[in-house]
Design an enzyme around this catalytic site. Structure first.
Site, short mmCIF file in Angstrom:
data_model
loop_
_atom_site.label_atom_id
_atom_site.label_comp_id
_atom_site.label_asym_id
_atom_site.label_seq_id
_atom_site.Cartn_x
_atom_site.Cartn_y
_atom_site.Cartn_z
CE1 TYR A 194 -4.35 -1.91 4.85
CE2 TYR A 194 -3.35 0.05 4.53
CZ TYR A 194 -4.02 -1.22 4.25
OH TYR A 194 -4.26 -1.34 2.64
CB SER A 223 -0.91 0.24 1.34
OG SER A 223 -1.42 1.33 1.48
#
Ligand code: NAD
Length: 256
Positions: free
Chosen positions: A151, A138
């Site tokens: 995350y 990401s």
């Protein structure tokens, strides 16, 4: 281009994983799907592209399930040539309020699963002297955002794992690279749009604009199809010596 090869894409019943699976199938790769929710829909979408498709419902938080999935893929198609570590979840909260169980789940699903699938895929790839490992990290593997501790930690870990996997196999035909998307309008992100709409009293469309405006200069969502084409590039001959990169497709997010 990928006829006769087998691609296993984790978390491919939805969103980015399904988009990547379809792009690889369009190039002729047989596909092993994985993930929760509707299975028959994604299976028939892949089969319609004229390749073989199988499904394994491994829970990516469990190493024993991942072992069973990799054994199933080898039994079904001979070996896994392309591994896409994509399954992932999100939880948004400040560190002091972050539920411990959510932290553990995010680290297991978003990071440790990539280690387990990679360690199990590598022997056959090395024996064939060809393989592609693509980690869906990401932009949060490159930069942080508040309230996304687990995350961001997991995705930075995935970028690190990508580099080490690339280095350990640098003299072989096995490459490993990461894809780092910005916002992609999948169910994972729609939940964040909904939360913003509710918190700010906005319509769905206005909440999307606020979300994009905070981080993504292009003001556009990246699509699963665009990410799928990047995966196809990594699998192409032109990608033979692309090793250990973390390639962002983020509308300029990390350029700021
Ligand atoms: P999504 O929710 O649409 O899809 C997630 C997939 O993972 C689904 O198939 C789901 O069933 C599967 N999954 C979840 N938990 C699992 C588990 N325990 N075991 C097996 N499968 C499981 O989300 P998405 O947006 O397509 O996300 C895919 C990946 O892309 C994730 O790793 C995510 O972090 C990453 N990503 C997404 C965005 C975005 O903006 N959507 C941006 C950057 C990175």
């Amino acid at each position: 281009m990928l006829k006769g090869k087998t691609a296993l894409v984790t978390g491919s019943t939805s969103g980015i994983g399904l988009g990547i699976a379809k792009s690889l199938a369009r190039q002729g790769a047989n596909i092993v799907l994985n993930g929760f929710g509707d299975v028959e829909g994604p299976k028939s979408e892949i089969a319609a592209l004229g390749v073989k498709v199988a499904y394994h419902g491994a829970d990516m938080s469990k190493s024993s399930d991942i072992e069973a999935m990799m054994a199933f893929a080898a039994d079904t198609f001979g070996r896994v040539d392309i591994l896409v570590n994509n399954a992932g979840i999100q939880h948004v909260a400040k560190i002091e309020d972050f539920p411990i169980e959510r932290w553990d789940a995010i680290i297991a699903i978003n990071l440790s699963s990539a280690f387990h699938a990679t360690r199990l895929a590598l022997p056959a790839m090395k024996a064939a002297n060809w393989g592609r490992i693509i980690n869906v990290a990401s932009v949060h593997g490159l930069v942080g955002s508040a309230e996304k501790s687990a995350y961001v930690a997991a995705k930075h870990g995935v970028v690190g794992l990508t580099k080490v996997t690339a280095l350990e196999n640098a003299t072989t035909g096995v490459t490993c690279n990461a894809i780092c998307p910005g916002w992609v309008l999948t169910p994972l992100v729609q939940k964040q749009v909904d939360a913003k709409a509710q918190a700010m009293g906005l319509s769905n469309d206005d909440a999307k604009k606020v979300l994009l405006g905070e981080k993504e200069p292009s003001m556009q969502f990246t699509t699963p199809e665009e990410l799928g084409e990047l995966a196809v590039f990594f699998c192409s001959a032109a990608g033979n010596n692309v090793r250990g990169v973390a390639w962002n497709m983020d509308g300029g997010w990390a350029a700021q």
